[in-house]
Scaffold this active site. Structure first.
Site, PDB file in Angstrom:
ATOM      1  N   CYS A 170     105.306 115.504 -25.251  1.00  0.00           N
ATOM      2  CA  CYS A 170     104.135 116.169 -25.806  1.00  0.00           C
ATOM      3  C   CYS A 170     103.010 115.150 -26.012  1.00  0.00           C
ATOM      4  O   CYS A 170     103.168 114.207 -26.787  1.00  0.00           O
ATOM      5  CB  CYS A 170     104.534 116.824 -27.129  1.00  0.00           C
ATOM      6  SG  CYS A 170     103.328 118.012 -27.666  1.00  0.00           S
ATOM      7  N   ASN A 195     106.411 116.963 -18.440  1.00  0.00           N
ATOM      8  CA  ASN A 195     105.710 117.535 -19.582  1.00  0.00           C
ATOM      9  C   ASN A 195     104.234 117.590 -19.197  1.00  0.00           C
ATOM     10  O   ASN A 195     103.866 117.286 -18.069  1.00  0.00           O
ATOM     11  CB  ASN A 195     105.944 116.687 -20.835  1.00  0.00           C
ATOM     12  CG  ASN A 195     105.755 117.509 -22.112  1.00  0.00           C
ATOM     13  OD1 ASN A 195     104.732 118.166 -22.278  1.00  0.00           O
ATOM     14  ND2 ASN A 195     106.733 117.479 -23.014  1.00  0.00           N
ATOM     15  N   CYS A 255      83.443 130.523  12.001  1.00  0.00           N
ATOM     16  CA  CYS A 255      82.808 130.106  10.743  1.00  0.00           C
ATOM     17  C   CYS A 255      82.287 128.676  10.836  1.00  0.00           C
ATOM     18  O   CYS A 255      81.465 128.265  10.028  1.00  0.00           O
ATOM     19  CB  CYS A 255      83.784 130.246   9.573  1.00  0.00           C
ATOM     20  SG  CYS A 255      85.125 129.051   9.619  1.00  0.00           S
TER      21      CYS A 255
END
Lengths: 449, 425
Positions: free
Chosen positions: B137, B202, B348
């Site tokens: 974290c 994480n 294109c």
């Protein structure tokens, strides 16, 4: 039971009129615009740019929408086409930019370029911004005859380039066909006048209404009084059917009726027939047919002398008429208009076909269509009278009877340019704007020597 | 029907699709809904010491790209903000009610042995199948010396892992932070500490957008913003690389991997598995669309495995790992050139302008009476694939192999390698 006459006003409720003549294609909101903008591939050498008569850099303006640079997007559009707002609404995009979109090849669904162009230009209009400035003043003045798309585009660009412009407009308002000729639901909410106001807000342009060339002013006077002249006064004549009964009551030119409709403050006061017949195959024919239906006509029949593929109205427009309940009959030409007590009652048509040489011919078989009103929409013509000096033409006309111009839209007179419907080419708003823009740059080069 | 049963470090589940430790796994209510929807397992949102943390209001930021919402996602939410005993009670109940599903519990307590020694038995008592150590974290908790603050110090990773192995018999998953220069270092440390598996990645340190009116990062909390943890589809490539690095590292010794990072569908999952992942963990996709997405994950993986003839996950797990190599081991003699299928070309021009402006001027643009034609100039094409990627038509531009008859030759063997030139001199 109330008897409603075959020709009557007020066939609908005011709510119905409002609904029928409101925006036919509602604008995109931001979320939908962003989704649509994300479909643009930002092609190199984009085919859509080539297909736009004014050469708007379409991938660039769409990219700017995608990044929320909407003001920048609008300026990209208006730089090439100052009437980008009207063109977003009235251009037959299905045969121009959107037909060229590479997405057609891939999935038969082009980027909705017209709707995106409207999103961008509406944003700028809503903010009341005039993003252009005038260059240092040249001290020169240019006369512009006709306040339609060609004339206003020319005037705006000339003013940007530093010249003063006087626009001479025969009618009561500038705007040309955007104000008097396009179907009401394509340009609702006084858009044409808002656009005129936007163009004039640049400054340097004065508009003199009620000034008709050949009547109130002459080309010689304009050439004497100005450093250059631009002619953009469109097509003043209307083709006649040339058959019996054309002068009966209830028979009208579509362009005249549409002009009345566009100027009407109360649509409920407009007379419309129970049974309407429209003769012609162009956009004017479609516009009068659909507007008649939307005014409450019960049966509207559009009759064209050749096949669907020959109509100058696009397939999209034809389909629009059909989904609005207009019946389209091909391969028939009017033979005579039959009246009773001086009023038209029915129209006799003769079936047509092509002969061995590919020329149109009647088959001799006929049918009749009941009609309380008949609208003629078989084309408009250039009226050269204002350009005559006695019996002599002052400038050269083409074989088709329009004003001859070179690539710069310069006429046979070195100080006179012309554009829009009075010169050869596609009779489209966007083509007129390009004429005006090109002429303005040519005039600028000429005046600055 | 293929067998999707998954066994990673002894933790079994009926399918490999787990919900990652995050808001979707914060409480019984959500987890039961997930299990009813068919998810194979969960990693319960990280438990910490009481008193529980307090979260701020405004927690998520998103990157929307070209109309696609939540192409990338970040958050500044901390670990569970509910009391420990409530979470433990619910975990126990859910595991009892759903015994076949994997129940792994994420943990984050201070970097002290007694803190871990105290919480591990409490988790074990719930009947959970394993624990996952939240060393990843990157926001908030890292400022308090936990989360990625641990994960970024290999010695701590090894030390805490060892404590956990000492104080529980449950399998220990170590969740790694990508906010390091080389993920192998903490991965090897986890292995050294006795970890049974690693979970990665994480979230990544991130500021997703800046609110140009408020002049602050989003999510904005009363005029200010802190960096958050980035996840969602945008991070998948970073995660795949880190998974591959660990999978092919001899020192990591084939440690089981629970793959995480932008997995939104069965194909993403299959890619993680091909690079060695056992189970895969999902969060953003579920937070975007709800738990129902697992239906296609299971069904799609099943159908793909049937098509390929894979009976079990082990049949293809890690199959791409041997083909992940260093640049120097690539074949210098491999030659390809672009090939444009003129039938499907929509004109294109993007291939041309990309090559012309930014690469090798190897695609010509011709215009004949308005008809555009783009063609590859074989002699100029270096086979870079750029045109193929910018072409909006699938399959229109392909890369054609030039059979030059030359053998596989690595850079190490290449005579153009300066090292070899010196040797030859």
């Amino acid at each position: 039971m109330n008897h409603v006459a075959d020709i009557a006003a007020g066939r609908l409720t005011s709510d119905e009129y409002a609904a029928n003549f409101s925006d036919v294609h509602p604008p995109l909101d931001r979320r939908r615009a962003l989704i649509e903008a994300s479909r643009c591939y930002f092609c190199h050498d984009a085919p859509c740019i080539e297909a736009c008569p004014t050469g708007i850099d379409i991938p660039t303006f769409i990219t700017k929408i995608a990044s929320d640079n909407v003001r920048g997007s609008a300026v990209s559009i208006l730089t090439e086409n100052i009437m980008g707002g009207a063109c977003a609404r009235v251009c037959p995009v299905e045969i121009l930019c959107q037909e060229a979109c590479v997405r057609n090849t891939q999935e038969s669904k082009p980027v909705q370029i017209g709707a995106l162009q409207r999103y961008a230009t509406d944003h700028l209009f809503d903010k009341g911004v005039q993003p252009f400035q005038r260059a240092d003043l040249s001290g020169k003045t240019v006369a512009v005859v006709g306040g339609g798309p060609a004339g206003l585009a020319c005037a705006h660009r000339l003013s940007m380039l530093g010249h003063d412009v006087v626009v001479y407009e025969a009618r009561g308002k500038a705007g040309g066909l955007n104000e008097y000729g396009i179907a009401a639901y394509k340009l609702p909410d006084s858009f044409a006048q808002k656009e005129v106001d936007f163009i004039l807000s640049l400054g340097g342009i004065s508009v003199e209404t009620g000034k008709s060339l050949g009547e109130d002013i002459t080309l010689s006077q304009l050439r004497q009084g100005h450093d250059a002249v631009f002619l953009g006064f469109g097509l003043a004549g209307v083709n006649a059917l040339g058959c019996e009964g054309e002068d009966l009551d209830g028979v009208a030119n579509a362009v005249d009726y549409i002009a009345d409709l566009r100027q009407a403050t109360d649509l409920g006061a407009l007379n419309v027939g129970r049974r309407v017949v429209v003769i012609g195959g162009g956009n004017t024919a479609i516009d009068i047919a659909v507007q008649s239906k939307r005014l409450g006509a019960e049966d509207v029949t559009l009759v064209y002398r050749r096949g669907a593929e020959h109509m100058s109205a696009t397939g999209h427009e034809q389909e629009f008429a059909q989904t609005n309940g207009v019946k389209i009959k091909h391969w028939a030409q009017p033979k005579r208009l039959i009246g009773q007590d001086g009023k038209v009652k029915e129209v006799e048509f003769e079936y047509t076909q092509l002969d061995d040489n590919g020329r149109l011919m009647g088959t001799g078989d006929t049918f009749t269509v009941l009609a309380d009103m008949v609208f003629k929409a078989i084309g408009q013509t250039f009226v050269p009278a204002p350009l005559r000096n006695g019996s002599a033409e002052m400038l050269e006309l083409t074989n088709s009877g329009r004003i001859a111009v070179n690539e710069d839209r310069q006429t046979s007179l070195a100080d006179v340019w012309a554009g829009g419907d009075c010169v050869p080419g596609d009779d489209l708003t966007v083509a007129a704007v390009q004429d005006g823009k090109l002429a303005a740059h040519a005039i600028d080069r000429a005046l600055r020597g | 029907m293929a067998d999707l049963r998954c066994n990673i470090a002894g933790v079994t589940s009926p399918n490999p699709f787990w919900l990652a430790s995050a808001p979707p796994t914060d409480k019984e209510y959500n987890v039961v809904r997930a299990f009813k929807a068919g998810w194979g397992g969960v990693v319960w949102k990280t438990l910490g010491e009481d008193p529980p943390v307090v979260n701020v209001s405004s927690r998520y930021g998103a990157v929307n790209y070209n109309g696609q919402r939540v192409a990338g996602f970040n958050n500044i939410e901390l670990i569970t903000d509910r009391p420990l005993d409530v979470n433990l009670r619910e975990i126990k109940q859910v595991k009892r009610d759903w015994p076949d599903r994997a129940m792994v519990v994420s943990l984050m307590v201070p970097c002290e042995e007694e803190a871990w020694a105290k919480i591990l038995p409490l988790v074990e008592e719930t009947g959970a199948d394993g624990v996952e150590l939240n060393f990843g974290c990157p926001h908030g908790m890292s400022e308090r010396g936990m989360g990625s603050a641990v994960g970024q110090v290999p010695e701590y990773v090894e030390m805490v892992t060892r404590w956990c192995k000492k104080h529980t018999r449950m399998p220990v998953f170590v969740k790694l932070t990508p906010n390091v220069t080389n993920v192998l270092v903490p991965a090897r440390a986890a292995k050294a500490g006795g970890a049974d598996a690693v979970s990665l990645i994480n979230t990544i340190n991130s500021i997703v957008t800046v609110d140009l009116d408020v002049m602050a990062p989003t999510p904005t909390v009363n005029g200010k913003g802190a960096h958050g943890g980035y996840c969602g589809p945008a991070v998948k490539p970073i995660a795949l690389n880190m998974v591959a690095e660990i999978a092919r590292d001899p020192e990591c010794g084939g440690i089981p991997i629970s793959g995480i990072g932008g997995i939104s569908n069965w194909r993403d999952a299959a890619e993680f598995m091909a690079l060695g992942s056992g189970s895969v963990q999902v969060c953003t996709a579920a937070m975007h669309y709800g738990f129902k997405i697992v239906d296609d994950m299971i069904d799609g993986l099943n159908n793909w495995m049937d098509d390929k003839g894979y009976a079990t996950l082990d049949d293809f797990r890690g199959a791409a790992v041997p083909n992940v190599c260093n640049w120097k081991d690539l074949d210098m003699n491999y030659e390809i050139v672009a090939q444009i299928d003129q039938q499907s070309c929509i004109k294109c021009g993007l291939c041309h302008i990309a090559c012309e402006d930014t690469s090798h001027q190897a695609i010509s643009a011709a215009k004949d009476n308005g008809a555009r034609r783009y063609e590859v100039i074989d002699e100029e094409c270096v086979g870079c694939n750029l045109c193929m990627h910018v072409c909006p038509v699938d399959g229109c531009i392909t890369m054609r192999r030039i059979d030059n008859g030359k053998p596989y030759m690595t850079w190490t063997e290449d005579p153009r390698n300066p090292a070899n030139m010196e040797a030859a001199e």
